[in-house]
Design an enzyme around this catalytic site. Structure first.
Site, PDB file in Angstrom:
ATOM      1  N   ASP A  43       0.832  -1.195   0.000  1.00 49.46           N
ATOM      2  CA  ASP A  43       0.000   0.000   0.000  1.00 49.46           C
ATOM      3  C   ASP A  43       0.874   1.256   0.000  1.00 49.46           C
ATOM      4  O   ASP A  43       1.952   1.268   0.604  1.00 49.46           O
ATOM      5  CB  ASP A  43      -0.892  -0.036   1.247  1.00 49.46           C
ATOM      6  N   GLU A  46       1.792  -0.344  -5.077  1.00 50.43           N
ATOM      7  CA  GLU A  46       0.693   0.529  -5.488  1.00 50.43           C
ATOM      8  C   GLU A  46       1.287   1.833  -6.014  1.00 50.43           C
ATOM      9  O   GLU A  46       1.712   2.696  -5.253  1.00 50.43           O
ATOM     10  CB  GLU A  46      -0.246   0.840  -4.311  1.00 50.43           C
ATOM     11  N   ASP A  75     -10.382   1.495  -4.687  1.00 51.98           N
ATOM     12  CA  ASP A  75     -10.144   2.936  -4.606  1.00 51.98           C
ATOM     13  C   ASP A  75     -10.806   3.719  -5.734  1.00 51.98           C
ATOM     14  O   ASP A  75     -10.719   4.954  -5.754  1.00 51.98           O
ATOM     15  CB  ASP A  75      -8.635   3.221  -4.633  1.00 51.98           C
TER      16      ASP A  75
END
Length: 512
Positions: free
Chosen positions: A226, A255, A340
């Site tokens: 992340d 990410e 997201d």
């Protein structure tokens, strides 16, 4: 770049499936844990998630529908049928919120999801079906309500917020102890950690039973990191070393929302892809380029120039190929939606309303997503045409009985077509070119070609076969044969075909 750097082979083929654990599947045999926090357990599976701030003005994400690991294990036959070979799980460790990006204890599976035994069972049963499990590594911040920070005092450990004598005090940066501290994007429930802190490095990556090593040992096949742009180089380098020492073929995926090869974060040029940090990254640039081409929209549905402009899509693909090491380009995590972003079907529909045009746009978008180098990743429910805008609408419960069978069958057939292409991961992208709204892509290996073309022009376009024999093909939309040597591709349509030279076998040539 490290000379031996190679992205894991299993990341270059197969199909990935992303699961938001609380909303995918619930096995009712898992008992509800004793309630020690003010969460709300929902009995209405499939109901609308809580949205916006609560009575205190905070967005707390505290409503749980009870999806769990045993529920995921129950659906392994479904995922196998879809062709899935990798499951990417959003965070599964104990946390306050339903998204679990506010980790409370990295050593414990969240009790609502089950137990460590359930995790091991899921990995083992998935492995029997040829499916690997990737975990979400949230290492930039913890939850304020955690054993490490312990702002609410709910944990027996002495937290950093409670005392400077806490073993975790050095993990955090306080400006006015204890009230003022660095937090992720200023969100006070997400205190930011110092990833270069020696004790934090020991706990997360260095120790024999570090968090990164421990969960690999228990069955995971890799980590998706992340907010990787907020993790320092030293932490990433030591994490990769630990991962590869523990499990050499495990994957480390970052990410990154931009071109990872040119990424600058906090004034620093990053070097994610030199073989010392990451194996691969999430391919948001491709997602954005596809969305712009088929719908003229940005990542959140905003109207932007580019509808039907093939040059913009091809330019993105060629830039990624040029900028990324070949092994990374072949192992990219290709996606159309995530937790997201709004659901891809919502973005391609008109104001969220299901239309034939929306379905055809989706089917066309799926061709480059599935057939360009990399591993296509399905966000749970997208294969059923699930709808949803921004968080939390894009995190609704998985309800297959409400899904659209036409969309599911299209996904399934395209994944099956992809799986039938022998050694697809070895096929190099040789051509990516555009003529107005017409895009052509060619991959080759030995004497075999995979060609696929997209047409966003109003008039039909021809795709010549150039004297080659078709061994397999896949159609999206209005496509027909024109004579014996070409496809005629209608507006908003596309086609993919596996070609071999006439009079010869591509397989035989590839073996020579």
């Amino acid at each position: 770049m490290k000379e031996t750097f190679e992205c894991p082979e299993w990341l270059k083929r197969g199909v990935m499936y992303q699961i938001f654990p609380d909303r995918f599947s619930r096995n009712a045999s898992v008992p509800l844990p004793k309630q020690s926090k003010d969460w709300v357990f929902r009995q209405d599976w499939g109901g609308e998630p809580e949205k916006g701030p609560d009575e205190t003005g905070e967005v707390r994400c505290r409503d749980f529908f009870g999806g769990n690991l045993k529920g995921i294990q129950d659906r392994l036959p479904y995922l196998e049928e879809l062709g899935v070979t990798v499951i990417y799980l959003n965070p599964i460790f104990e946390a306050y919120s339903n998204h679990r990006y506010d980790t409370a204890d990295y050593e414990q599976i969240d009790p609502l999801l089950g137990s460590e035994e359930d995790f091991c069972s899921l990995c083992a049963e998935a492995g029997k079906r040829g499916i690997r499990i990737i975990l979400d590594g949230v290492f930039n911040h913890t939850g304020s309500d955690s054993r490490y920070f312990n702002k609410e005092g709910r944990y027996p450990d002495l937290g950093a917020y409670q005392s400077k004598a806490s073993p975790y005090y050095s993990w955090y940066r306080f400006s006015d102890y204890p009230r003022e501290y660095e937090s992720w994007w200023g969100i006070k429930t997400l205190p930011q950690v110092d990833e270069n802190c020696e004790s934090y490095l020991d706990y997360m990556v260095r120790d024999h039973d570090s968090i990164v090593r421990r969960w690999l040992r228990l069955g995971a096949s890799g980590w998706r990191l992340d907010v990787v742009d907020e993790l320092p180089d030293q932490f990433l380098e030591e994490l990769r070393l630990a991962v590869k020492e523990e499990k050499p073929d495990a994957a480390v995926i970052g990410e990154v929302w931009e071109d990872a090869a040119t990424k600058v974060s906090y004034g620093q040029q990053r070097h994610y892809l030199d073989g010392t940090q990451l194996d691969s990254v999430m391919n948001y640039p491709l997602k954005d380029a596809i969305l712009r081409y088929v719908a003229g929209k940005g990542p959140y549905g905003e109207s932007i120039p580019g509808l039907g402009d093939g040059a913009l899509l091809v330019q993105t693909v060629n830039q990624l190929k040029e900028h990324y090491p070949k092994t990374v380009f072949n192992g990219l995590m290709n996606l159309l939606g995530t937790h997201d972003t709004p659901r891809i079907y919502t973005l391609l529909s008109e104001n969220g309303k299901e239309t034939e045009q929306g379905r055809q746009r989706l089917f066309l978008a799926m061709l480059p997503w599935a057939l360009l180098p990399g591993i296509p990743c399905i966000y749970y429910g997208d294969e059923l045409g699930m709808q949803g805008g921004r968080d939390p609408e894009n995190r609704r419960c998985f309800c297959p009985e409400q899904g659209q069978r036409e969309i599911f069958l299209h996904y399934k057939k395209l994944m099956a077509f992809r799986n039938r292409i022998t050694r697809l991961e070895q096929m190099e992208l040789k051509r990516a070119e555009a003529d107005g709204g017409f895009c052509l892509f060619v991959r080759e290996s030995g004497g075999k070609q995979l060609i696929f073309a997209l047409n966003m022009e109003e008039a039909p376009r021809l795709l010549p076969l150039e004297g080659k024999t078709i061994s397999d093909f896949f159609i999206s939309g209005n496509v027909r044969f024109s004579g014996l040597d070409a496809f005629e591709i209608g507006s908003g349509s596309g086609v993919a075909a596996v070609l071999e030279k006439q009079g010869g076998s591509g397989e035989a040539e590839a073996e020579q």
